[in-house]
Design an enzyme around this catalytic site. Sequence first.
Site, short mmCIF file in Angstrom:
data_model
loop_
_atom_site.label_atom_id
_atom_site.label_comp_id
_atom_site.label_asym_id
_atom_site.label_seq_id
_atom_site.Cartn_x
_atom_site.Cartn_y
_atom_site.Cartn_z
N LYS A 112 0.82 -1.22 0.00
CA LYS A 112 0.00 0.00 0.00
C LYS A 112 0.86 1.27 0.00
O LYS A 112 0.43 2.32 -0.47
CB LYS A 112 -0.93 0.04 1.22
CG LYS A 112 -1.83 -1.17 1.41
CD LYS A 112 -2.95 -1.22 0.40
CE LYS A 112 -4.08 -2.18 0.77
NZ LYS A 112 -3.68 -3.59 0.96
C1 PLP Z 1 -4.30 -4.76 0.52
C2 PLP Z 1 -3.47 -5.96 0.44
C3 PLP Z 1 -3.73 -6.97 -0.52
C4 PLP Z 1 -4.93 -6.92 -1.45
O1 PLP Z 1 -4.82 -5.91 -2.43
P1 PLP Z 1 -6.11 -5.44 -3.28
O2 PLP Z 1 -5.64 -4.30 -4.08
O3 PLP Z 1 -7.16 -5.07 -2.27
O4 PLP Z 1 -6.54 -6.61 -4.11
C5 PLP Z 1 -2.84 -8.05 -0.59
N1 PLP Z 1 -1.80 -8.16 0.26
C6 PLP Z 1 -1.53 -7.22 1.20
C7 PLP Z 1 -0.37 -7.42 2.11
C8 PLP Z 1 -2.34 -6.10 1.32
O5 PLP Z 1 -2.07 -5.16 2.26
#
Ligand code: PLP
Length: 465
Positions: A112
């Site tokens: 993120k």
């Molecule tokens: C948010 C997240 C995901 C999922 O990503 P999306 O964009 O919601 O599909 C996968 N792995 C981690 C570690 C995350 O923080």
Amino acid sequence: MKYISTRGNVEARGFIETVLMGLADDGGLMIPEEIPVVSAATLKEWEALSYQDLFLKIFSYYTNDEIPYEDLKDMVAKSYSSFRNPEVTPVQTITDKLHILELFHGPTFAFKDVALQFMGELYSYISKKQGEIIHILGATSGDTGAAAIQGVRGKEGIRICVLHPHLKVSKVQELQMTTVNDANVLNLAVKGNFDDCQGVIKELFGDLDFKGKHHLRAINSINFVRILAQTVYYFYAYLQVAKQQKLEKINFSIPSGNFGNVFSGYLAKKMGLPINKLIIATNENNILERFIKTGVYKSGDFLSTHSPSMDIQIASNFERYLYYFLGEDSQKVSEYMKKFQQEGQIVIDAEDLKRVQAEFSAHGVKNAECLEIIGKYKAEHDYLLDPHTACGIAAYETFGNDNEVCVSFATAHPAKFDEAIRLIDIKQQFPAEIEQLLSLPQYQTIVNNSKEEIVAQLEAFYNRA
Ligand SMILES: *Cc1c(COP(=O)(O)O)cnc(C)c1O
């Protein structure tokens, strides 16, 4: 470049207005009116670029008429100076068919950060340039909130309040949020679960008077700028691998929840990146897997797994894909989404399902398989996967055709989810940045699951000098 809503009832907007809007005013999601296409020759030229320069090339197509190049360059430099690896998202080669793209070198050790570090800079830029007060408000099950707080802490003109379910996020996630004591950050720990937090946020954003009066802005992955920032590393990964070995097309395996990361890849493909398959890895919360395999999009029962950031039942970015799948017909998108709301499912026919399956594969990973893969990769490759990343690798192993090269995403650092790693008796050394969190004081306000209490906290926060 102008942006429109998947549901067709929002006048075309510019990039900055689109970022500020978040969810489209008609309930849809914002998308570019036209997707720029990058030629094979241009792609070849891009092989020499740094991550930051590649980011600039890609974003320029989308922001050119609104953000001067030098301003954008400055924001990008600041955004990625906080990453611990100079390549930002380095590629690790495991075999000649499997590469891992490490997306966890940012401040909060999960992917993120890649989008939210930039989004923090962008919000700050908009605030300064347009004299806008920006109050970011969101709910988190862990990773998004931590990354958003790190993206805007200490920045002028912006305040951020994040709601998280009290004692229901991982220890490291909690510390990453609550050890921040900048005056522009408010952590509310709600005595409830993530859905309670999300419910209050939805109500507050739905109250247009409250939203307008307090200048509320969202951070969730429905914001187009987050999608676009993630598109950059699909290009970057492809280009790094193309420098190493001869490549026709490439597959990506993506640990998925909200379909945000997958949609970024779909956008990269539409921009001309030679992607063969996007492999969607889910955990036992497998709405996406079921859709790709059966053509029925319908949420199931919520399950808690080793990969909590993927414990999602409704993939909010799915609507963006639906738009392209339905031939860019916003009328049809509105009908499908209305149907989903009323009947709880979307069903497509066998012909259409073939079109979906030509672009995507999917695999839902059970808890036991997830741990097994972590153990296997530690033993065979001396590479420690976090449980989200392990889902991506498990999906790669299910579909890995011997002739195809795959990049699988490492979406979090294993230290962030040590609770799962310990289950298979692997002891890991924590990075110093995580270790030191354990001794810092925490700043958070614990509140009841009550809209009134939360509003009172917000009003006090916004009224502070
Ligand atoms: C948010 C997240 C995901 C999922 O990503 P999306 O964009 O919601 O599909 C996968 N792995 C981690 C570690 C995350 O923080």
